[in-house]
Write a protein that holds these residues in place. Structure first.
Motif, mmCIF file in Angstrom:
data_model
loop_
_atom_site.group_PDB
_atom_site.id
_atom_site.type_symbol
_atom_site.label_atom_id
_atom_site.label_comp_id
_atom_site.label_asym_id
_atom_site.label_seq_id
_atom_site.Cartn_x
_atom_site.Cartn_y
_atom_site.Cartn_z
ATOM 1 N N THR A 275 29.890 37.747 45.805
ATOM 2 C CA THR A 275 30.663 38.730 45.376
ATOM 3 C C THR A 275 31.161 39.438 45.502
ATOM 4 O O THR A 275 32.008 40.379 46.352
ATOM 5 N N TYR A 460 30.500 28.275 50.224
ATOM 6 C CA TYR A 460 29.255 28.920 49.822
ATOM 7 C C TYR A 460 27.944 29.212 51.014
ATOM 8 O O TYR A 460 27.696 30.479 51.413
ATOM 9 N N ILE B 12 26.143 36.755 33.280
ATOM 10 C CA ILE B 12 27.279 35.663 33.668
ATOM 11 C C ILE B 12 27.504 34.334 33.114
ATOM 12 O O ILE B 12 25.848 33.987 33.230
ATOM 13 N N GLU B 107 42.816 43.302 52.015
ATOM 14 C CA GLU B 107 41.354 44.222 51.417
ATOM 15 C C GLU B 107 40.700 43.363 49.880
ATOM 16 O O GLU B 107 42.502 42.979 49.104
ATOM 17 N N ILE B 108 39.863 43.268 50.034
ATOM 18 C CA ILE B 108 39.384 42.458 48.045
ATOM 19 C C ILE B 108 39.517 44.062 47.360
ATOM 20 O O ILE B 108 38.895 44.812 47.593
ATOM 21 N N VAL B 173 25.850 43.149 34.670
ATOM 22 C CA VAL B 173 27.054 42.003 34.837
ATOM 23 C C VAL B 173 27.847 41.200 34.033
ATOM 24 O O VAL B 173 26.355 40.390 33.781
ATOM 25 N N ASP B 176 31.686 38.523 37.473
ATOM 26 C CA ASP B 176 32.217 38.317 38.243
ATOM 27 C C ASP B 176 32.600 37.478 39.512
ATOM 28 O O ASP B 176 31.482 36.629 39.818
ATOM 29 N N SER B 177 33.602 37.568 39.563
ATOM 30 C CA SER B 177 34.364 36.657 40.765
ATOM 31 C C SER B 177 35.647 36.969 41.530
ATOM 32 O O SER B 177 36.082 38.089 41.074
ATOM 33 N N LEU B 178 35.345 36.271 42.927
ATOM 34 C CA LEU B 178 36.744 36.635 43.466
ATOM 35 C C LEU B 178 37.992 35.493 42.662
ATOM 36 O O LEU B 178 37.496 34.427 43.308
ATOM 37 N N HIS B 188 46.728 35.023 51.394
ATOM 38 C CA HIS B 188 45.339 34.842 51.054
ATOM 39 C C HIS B 188 44.483 35.918 50.241
ATOM 40 O O HIS B 188 43.245 36.345 50.745
ATOM 41 N N ARG B 190 42.699 38.056 47.430
ATOM 42 C CA ARG B 190 41.732 37.787 46.180
ATOM 43 C C ARG B 190 41.450 39.014 45.956
ATOM 44 O O ARG B 190 41.383 40.394 46.317
ATOM 45 N N ARG B 192 38.595 40.688 43.277
ATOM 46 C CA ARG B 192 37.392 41.346 42.303
ATOM 47 C C ARG B 192 37.634 41.626 40.602
ATOM 48 O O ARG B 192 38.284 42.258 40.026
ATOM 49 N N PRO B 456 34.086 30.753 37.776
ATOM 50 C CA PRO B 456 33.362 31.232 38.285
ATOM 51 C C PRO B 456 33.337 31.432 39.608
ATOM 52 O O PRO B 456 32.853 31.984 40.275
ATOM 53 N N HIS B 457 33.708 30.028 40.088
ATOM 54 C CA HIS B 457 33.996 30.496 41.537
ATOM 55 C C HIS B 457 35.185 30.745 42.787
ATOM 56 O O HIS B 457 34.675 30.761 43.968
ATOM 57 N N TYR B 460 39.716 28.225 42.220
ATOM 58 C CA TYR B 460 40.010 26.405 41.560
ATOM 59 C C TYR B 460 41.929 27.494 40.785
ATOM 60 O O TYR B 460 42.337 26.348 41.114
#
Lengths: 485, 485
Positions: A275, A460, B12, B107-108, B173, B176-178, B188, B190, B192, B456-457, B460
């Motif tokens: 991430t 991934y 996590i 940008e993220i 941590v 922590d995921s996008l 699109h 996203r 963090r 966490p992924h 979804y």
């Protein structure tokens, strides 16, 4: 309702299914499909049909044209795929900004393998299939390789065999995820990777053969037999956690799947690290007209689109005649890499547990900035004259690795329906002291269980890492620990 | 090396961390952060700074201009965000093809909450923050809301407070995921979502306050206090599996987190169903110039970009003056939804285990075709005159639901840095017999554990489902089973 008719028994990712996969992986040949039978069948299939693939100018491809406004290379149906332009911008420190041709194929295709149990052992229905770009024209493919164009009948060909088994709810789903494909050549490409098990009778067509997982993994020791589509689907097949004793390399690989074996980095850290890499790197992708790529480093003539310095890849045209494809003759563009690639996976034991070195790899067409890639992935010839500090990490180590540390070394083809003679040398090598326990920035040591855990979610593991992983599985299952201790 | 300096203790997703989160969730107030303290502090912060937000023409925004070639609305720095055009095409049966303005922000950014244990209870450092588009200007935001532009200093403002705690490897941590954001308005997008725990001393600035998870969830019962950025980060916080007895609604929600409780559909089926939905639907996204959106249903004048029929949304300009932001005055475009939205989550008990009804929702700007969305999500006024068969599923049921079945009902704001007065009424309702056990095509009943497993992924759960999920968590933790049996 789609799901209600599915078998209520858990299948994807559960241990019972994983053990059934393992039994199949440890069964190299069965009475249903002895290895001799395979060799004979495959040789027969390679000879049974006439295939001719000739290079022709891009301007001579029936149905394909350069779009008036943009110069994009398209099919008149608006389907299949398009070669367009991409402007990619990344953060300073990497490459600043570049333009390149890119393949657009926004549809999600299906790569499906049909499974069935014979005498208690799962078998997989594999197909001897020609693809125009394959170095060896016929390779072993999944039961079904269908683009959306295929199954919606855009190319007016014959129906795809066995496609009906993959309709929702009809059979037991063992594997089912969307996986990315070559991020340097495709923009945001994904295919559905699916394995379904049937208990129905299945009429086996001439071009098809039931094989165990052990046989498929065994064939991976040969070069250019198991195609990329098969490798990516097979890479999604989870092997079960077990923790055997033993000093050998294969035992350390098996322990790497175990839930008991302590990984160097806990699972949450692996996710957090990726991430962070995705957030830290900038990747701005802008589709531009193909014409806007040309003029600088890239040029187009009637024959092809290519770089003046001959690096990376070109786009060429082929004329194809086949006696057993849905459509018997056609022309199409293919992306031709300039040189063979090298895909290397470094393995190192930490407390007896094999860890593989992955990198957070940013590619022009990536859907989520970075995916996990193999330790090394490049066209080595591109770096022949590069300064030592600018060469990919571990490339020099890998090129000089002693034979005793090479556990896997074979050339495999990438997707022959889109790429022309795209081959990579896949290498699995056990690292020595020259490779540090502490991975450099952008790299991470992970266990096989951790990679398997990420597989069901897609985006991934990139396609080269998934391919490298089945090479590792072939060692894992061969269990040959006689080579070293 | 980034990871080697991280704490080796798993964090996590592990059970120990989940139980620490639960303890914090069940602690509505502590001596460190009594509820009265919050109210007083928040009222003070709302009054402490002067904010003025005035609507101005798009042509009067300093630094912003319509690009000559494309008409895209951009900032002169090339950063922040751009309003461009999107051509979306989907498979027949849905909507065939349409054009719309879309926000590009490749940008993220970072939405980060800093955590610290006081007297054995985790507290979270929340910020009273103004955003120009908020219906109530000041809301409770994460410790850090930083775009890449923020932390690379593009807007030349003051440094982001506490950003240094989110540097890799410095602290533990926990999350922590996008995660994706509004798929109908962003392409699109996203961010963090990260929670880190520190044991360092932290100097608490005037605009900041330590709160327990129980307090944050409690504040979710109020309207327009906890902003969207806080809700999405908090939604990523896993609550632990437990299987309490009890007949009430809250007990059924808690059992829904349990590993022992049997879900209607095994985990693998849930993944396979969504993979199938993603492969079955076609979503072709093509960025087009904003000028190419105008002329038909959409128009642009000096004031705004909007639809002639007044539906969906418009793009407007605001002039902002604030006494405590990094930059004290600025102008910017905001996307203004035409009408308030309704986000409804239907809950039904199956064998005593609460299941929530999710849909595979295709949105114009989605990164992976479809994500899981709440049972109902629409602007109901858009359907006032719609034929019964064309109204969203379960909308009529939800609008007529008896008060006794409404467990949560509050208006919350969406991101005020991009959207102008974008509010949704969030509703959690227990379904009756009129809602079938067998979900219609495109919908699925899942447990809270299954949603937590996917969190966490990223990509979804869409942002509205994540927001709805924290509303459910607020019920889960309140544990008030006195309302029904």
């Amino acid at each position: 309702m789609v799901v209600a008719v599915l078998d209520r028994t858990p299948a994807i990712g559960d241990d019972a299914t994983a053990w059934r996969f393992l039994r199949s992986a440890l069964t190299p040949a069965t009475p249903t499909a002895p290895d001799g039978h395979f060799d004979e069948w495959f040789a027969r299939r390679c000879g049974a049909n006439a295939f001719e693939v000739d290079r022709v100018p891009l301007t001579a491809l029936p149905g394909w044209h350069f779009d008036d406004g943009t110069g994009d290379l398209r099919h008149e149906s608006g389907r299949f795929f398009t070669v367009a332009g991409l402007l990619a911008r990344t953060d300073p420190g990497w490459r600043a900004e570049w333009r390149q041709p890119i393949i657009l194929q926004p549809e999600i295709g299906t790569l499906g393998i049909l499974a069935k149990e014979f005498d208690g052992v799962l078998h997989f229905l594999m197909q001897a299939k020609m693809e125009p770009g394959n170095a060896t024209i016929v390779q072993l493919s999944p039961t079904v390789q269908a683009t959306r164009s295929n199954y919606t009948g855009v190319h007016r060909g014959a129906a795809i065999k066995y496609l009906e088994f993959f309709a929702p709810g009809r059979h037991r789903v063992l594997v089912d995820s969307l996986q990315s494909e070559q991020g340097s050549w495709f923009l945001h490409k994904r295919n559905r990777n699916i394995v379904v098990e049937t208990s129905d009778d299945v009429a086996v067509d001439d071009d098809f053969c039931w094989l165990t997982l052990g046989q498929i993994l065994g064939l991976l020791r040969r070069e250019n037999v198991v195609n990329m589509d098969s490798r990516t689907v097979v890479s999604c097949i989870p092997l079960p956690p077990e923790a055997p004793a033993g000093e050998g390399f294969a035992a350390s690989l098996r322990r790497s799947m175990s839930r008991e074996a302590e990984p160097l980095h806990p699972d949450g850290q692996v996710l957090s690290w990726l991430t962070g890499m995705r957030a830290q790197h900038e990747l701005i992708q802008q589709r531009i007209p193909l014409d806007a790529v040309l003029g600088g480093e890239w040029f187009r003539d009637d024959e092809r689109i290519a770089r003046r310095d001959g690096r990376f890849f070109s786009v060429i045209g082929v004329d194809v005649r086949a006696s057993n494809r849905e459509v018997r003759s056609w022309g199409q563009p293919l992306l031709a890499p300039a040189r063979p690639g090298l895909v290397g996976l470094l393995v190192k034991r930490h407390r007896g547990v094999a860890h593989v070195l992955v990198q957070a790899r940013v590619e022009a067409g990536a859907a989520v900035v970075a995916e996990l890639g193999p330790s090394v992935h490049c066209q080595p010839d591109n770096y022949r004259d590069a300064e030592p500090g600018t060469r990919p990490a571990f490339l020099d180590w890998l090129l000089a690795v002693p034979a005793g540390r090479l556990h896997y070394d074979a050339v495999q083809s990438e997707e022959g329906g889109r790429f022309y003679h795209a081959v990579n040398r896949y290498v699995v090598a056990e690292a020595d002291e020259a490779v540090p326990d502490e991975a450099p920035d952008g790299y991470l040591w992970v266990t096989l269980r951790q990679l398997t855990m990420l597989m069901p979610h897609g985006n991934y593991l990139n396609v080269e890492l998934r391919s490298a992983l089945v090479c590792v599985h072939s060692l894992w299952c061969a269990g040959s620990d006689d080579d070293e201790s």
